[in-house]
Scaffold this motif. Structure first.
Motif, mmCIF file in Angstrom:
data_model
loop_
_atom_site.group_PDB
_atom_site.id
_atom_site.type_symbol
_atom_site.label_atom_id
_atom_site.label_comp_id
_atom_site.label_asym_id
_atom_site.label_seq_id
_atom_site.Cartn_x
_atom_site.Cartn_y
_atom_site.Cartn_z
ATOM 1 N N VAL A 138 53.718 -22.590 108.552
ATOM 2 C CA VAL A 138 53.087 -23.438 107.586
ATOM 3 C C VAL A 138 53.868 -23.281 106.196
ATOM 4 C CG1 VAL A 138 51.005 -23.538 106.257
ATOM 5 C CG2 VAL A 138 50.679 -22.647 108.866
ATOM 6 N N SER A 139 54.402 -24.630 106.031
ATOM 7 C CA SER A 139 55.063 -24.772 104.898
ATOM 8 C C SER A 139 54.053 -25.113 103.887
ATOM 9 C CB SER A 139 56.221 -25.789 105.104
ATOM 10 O OG SER A 139 55.507 -27.081 105.219
ATOM 11 N N SER A 140 54.495 -25.332 102.579
ATOM 12 C CA SER A 140 53.840 -25.668 101.512
ATOM 13 C C SER A 140 53.292 -27.020 101.507
ATOM 14 C CB SER A 140 54.626 -25.473 100.325
ATOM 15 O OG SER A 140 54.824 -24.229 99.903
ATOM 16 N N TYR B 197 62.438 -21.730 97.616
ATOM 17 C CA TYR B 197 61.484 -21.994 96.456
ATOM 18 C C TYR B 197 62.252 -22.037 95.029
ATOM 19 C CZ TYR B 197 57.646 -22.164 99.677
ATOM 20 O OH TYR B 197 56.761 -22.426 100.527
ATOM 21 N N ARG B 198 63.215 -21.117 94.837
ATOM 22 C CA ARG B 198 63.616 -20.683 93.747
ATOM 23 C C ARG B 198 64.135 -22.091 93.087
ATOM 24 N NH1 ARG B 198 65.548 -15.165 91.411
ATOM 25 N NH2 ARG B 198 65.404 -15.860 89.019
ATOM 26 N N ASP B 199 64.850 -22.826 93.618
ATOM 27 C CA ASP B 199 65.411 -23.972 93.036
ATOM 28 C C ASP B 199 64.518 -25.260 93.387
ATOM 29 O OD1 ASP B 199 67.700 -22.946 92.141
ATOM 30 O OD2 ASP B 199 68.667 -22.755 94.020
ATOM 31 N N SER B 200 63.248 -24.987 93.716
ATOM 32 C CA SER B 200 62.411 -26.263 94.032
ATOM 33 C C SER B 200 61.837 -27.023 92.723
ATOM 34 C CB SER B 200 61.184 -25.838 94.949
ATOM 35 O OG SER B 200 60.530 -27.128 95.114
ATOM 36 N N GLU B 201 61.885 -28.262 92.832
ATOM 37 C CA GLU B 201 61.477 -28.995 91.702
ATOM 38 C C GLU B 201 59.921 -28.945 91.691
ATOM 39 O OE1 GLU B 201 62.527 -32.906 91.590
ATOM 40 O OE2 GLU B 201 64.911 -32.531 91.426
ATOM 41 N N VAL B 202 59.266 -28.751 92.659
ATOM 42 C CA VAL B 202 57.767 -28.713 92.910
ATOM 43 C C VAL B 202 57.479 -27.085 92.581
ATOM 44 C CG1 VAL B 202 55.958 -28.968 94.195
ATOM 45 C CG2 VAL B 202 57.746 -30.610 94.423
ATOM 46 N N THR C 59 51.613 -23.887 96.952
ATOM 47 C CA THR C 59 52.804 -22.903 96.938
ATOM 48 C C THR C 59 51.984 -21.643 97.400
ATOM 49 O OG1 THR C 59 52.985 -24.142 94.802
ATOM 50 C CG2 THR C 59 54.056 -21.729 94.918
ATOM 51 N N ALA C 60 50.925 -21.300 97.657
ATOM 52 C CA ALA C 60 50.634 -19.967 98.153
ATOM 53 C C ALA C 60 51.263 -19.883 99.639
ATOM 54 C CB ALA C 60 49.138 -19.998 98.430
ATOM 55 N N ALA C 61 51.387 -21.055 100.365
ATOM 56 C CA ALA C 61 52.212 -20.868 101.496
ATOM 57 C C ALA C 61 53.643 -19.894 101.501
ATOM 58 C CB ALA C 61 52.405 -22.155 102.295
ATOM 59 N N ALA C 62 54.253 -19.920 100.162
ATOM 60 C CA ALA C 62 55.365 -19.126 100.210
ATOM 61 C C ALA C 62 55.124 -17.733 100.371
ATOM 62 C CB ALA C 62 55.949 -19.407 98.855
ATOM 63 N N LEU D 36 55.989 -22.822 89.380
ATOM 64 C CA LEU D 36 54.836 -22.041 89.656
ATOM 65 C C LEU D 36 54.808 -20.723 89.969
ATOM 66 C CD1 LEU D 36 53.294 -25.092 91.409
ATOM 67 C CD2 LEU D 36 52.892 -24.527 89.239
ATOM 68 N N ILE D 37 56.093 -20.193 90.052
ATOM 69 C CA ILE D 37 56.267 -18.785 90.420
ATOM 70 C C ILE D 37 57.070 -18.010 89.046
ATOM 71 C CG2 ILE D 37 57.605 -17.245 92.029
ATOM 72 C CD1 ILE D 37 57.577 -19.348 94.151
ATOM 73 N N ASP D 38 56.520 -17.062 88.797
ATOM 74 C CA ASP D 38 57.232 -15.899 87.786
ATOM 75 C C ASP D 38 58.267 -15.229 88.560
ATOM 76 O OD1 ASP D 38 57.974 -14.146 86.017
ATOM 77 O OD2 ASP D 38 55.970 -14.627 84.814
#
Length: 505
Positions: free
Chosen positions: A406-408, A449-454, A364-367, A458-460
């Protein structure tokens, strides 16, 4: 129209050691140009030709490379900005139009082919070196005029192999007779030769960094007077031009606030707002060799609370990754270190949540750090980072040093059998950038990322909303891999020194 007083304050001097001036406790006044004695010598074209022939693994044949032509804009009598072909320059050091080069491998004979300039053309546009002048100026065995090229091939080629980069580079109007044309091996051979730089090339890159560092220093010194992104660009380019580097290695990036969340932002025309971070990525060319330096400056001379928090994370990312540069290290290992530091920092701020193990497993840091940690630097700012074996044609940019997305998924798989990457271990003589950054691009984050199941949990997203105005932060230097570790070629002030310069301390 907003403006400011552009004072270049010429102070650059020619000495050897610049490092003490950027680490001293007294105020920083200027950067010093280095390698003056070495750069007065000839560019080592002959050594480069021999290196390429050795990689080709042949003892006979003729290499032919055309330089860039004088090309005008469509439906205009105005010339396009000249940029020499880098493969040609590597074998000649000649940075002007309408030339070519041949290297007779068996006879170890390098010939520079020149345009003959009619006196009427000289009246309008000036002149290029004559053959005798070129022979004295460049590291070649002979210098001749283009009109003699066809007869040269007639007498020297015969049934030998002609090595060219591609079909479009074939010599026009030249009888090839019984010769064989090889269009597959020369490109990867020069690619391999270019990856590790010799002493002269390193001096050229160091000089580009010295001039770029001085320009960054001047921008910082005048930053509190600037009110628009364009002022940063104008001063940087003016300083570089005044010290002999007219060409930029890439378009200047001066992104204030949310503009800093666009990696290759290029408008550079928005007002600077108090408290904003400004991602300032700028480097010049020195005789075709590039510098690549990024600093993040706070408008008003002091970072906002959130801007400083992000800058502190990026500073740690860069410090630890630069410290890790040494022969034998695999670059993806440094990238994973930077991503781990980013994840730790963003979790501490509340932007990321959950366990660090889950965050790292998902990548997720790749976001927030969506590009490669760095790339090689040389005759191109994004220079070659990996090569192909002889006889294998190049793909679509995979072995070039562009700042890769670089994607997640890529980050999570980095270093595994699924994704080892094409870069081998770092070697002495390589020059790489280390340029970690953190960015808050609303469109990218909410789109992927907002609608990602993964990743969504993990993001607030409420905490993240407060960080969007920060835009981004990035720090970048050019790092030479040495026998025992590394040397930072970029001596532009950063961290506390940068803030001191901005605030006139």
């Amino acid at each position: 129209m907003d403006s400011f007083n552009l004072e270049l304050e010429y102070e650059l001097v020619n000495e050897f050691d610049a490092v003490n001036l950027v680490t001293a406790s007294k105020p920083i006044r200027h950067v010093v140009l280095r390698d003056e004695k070495l750069l007065k010598g000839k560019y080592p074209a002959k050594a480069h030709a021999r290196k390429v022939a050795k990689i080709l693994g042949v003892t006979d044949g003729v290499i032919y490379l055309p330089g860039e032509r004088d090309i005008k804009w469509e439906d205009s009598d105005q010339p396009r900005t000249f940029r020499q072909r880098r493969y040609f320059f590597y074998l000649t050091g000649a940075n002007f139009q309408d030339c070519s080069v041949t290297y007779d491998i068996a006879n170890d004979h390098l010939t520079l082919w020149l345009p003959f300039v009619d006196p009427r053309q000289i009246l309008w546009f000036g002149k290029h070196p004559t053959a005798p002048v070129a022979l004295r100026t460049y590291d070649v065995d002979d210098a001749r005029y283009n009109e003699q090229l066809a007869s040269y091939f007639t007498t020297h080629l015969g049934s030998r192999t002609l090595y060219v980069l591609r079909e479009s580079h074939m010599p026009a109007g030249v009888p090839l007779g019984r010769s064989t044309v090889n269009m597959t091996d020369l490109l990867p051979a020069i690619d391999q030769a270019r990856i590790v730089k010799d002493e002269y090339e390193i001096a050229m890159i160091r000089r580009a960094n010295d001039i770029s560092s001085e320009a960054h220093l001047r921008v910082a010194r005048n930053f509190l007077k600037m009110t628009n992104e364009r002022h940063m660009e104008a001063m940087f380019m003016g300083v570089c031009d005044s010290f002999g580097s007219r060409e930029m290695a890439y378009p200047v990036i001066a992104g204030g606030g949310v503009n800093g969340s666009t990696l290759h932002y290029g408008e550079n025309n928005k007002p600077l707002k108090m408290g904003d971070n400004v991602v300032f990525d700028a480097g010049c060319e020195y005789n075709c060799y590039a510098a690549d330096i990024t600093r993040t400056l706070p408008v008003g001379g002091k970072f906002s609370t959130r801007g400083k928090a992000i800058m502190d994370i990026v500073t740690r990312m860069q410090r630890e990754c630069v410290a890790g540069v040494k022969p034998g290290i695999l670059f993806y290992e440094l990238h994973k270190l930077a991503a781990r530091i980013a994840a730790q920092g963003l979790k501490k701020l509340g932007v990321l949540r959950g366990s660090l193990a889950d965050i790292e497993k998902a990548g997720t840091a790749a976001a927030f750090f969506p590009h490669g940690l760095g790339h090689n630097v040389g005759l191109d700012v994004h220079d070659l980072i990996a090569t192909l074996p002889l006889g294998v044609k190049r793909g679509v940019g995979l072995e070039f040093g562009k700042r890769h997305f670089v994607s997640s998924e890529m980050l999570a798989a980095m270093g595994t059998e699924k994704m080892q990457g094409g870069r081998g271990p770092l070697q002495p003589g390589m020059v790489v950038t280390v340029e970690p950054g953190i960015y808050f691009c609303r469109e990218y984050l909410e789109g992927f990322y907002r609608d990602s199941e993964v990743h969504a949990d993990l993001i607030d997203w409420d905490v993240l909303e407060k960080y969007y105005p920060v835009g981004g932060a990035r720090t970048e230097d050019c790092i030479l891999v040495t026998d025992s570790g590394h040397e930072n070629l970029s001596v532009a002030p950063k961290e506390a020194d940068l803030l001191a310069v901005i605030n006139g301390a």
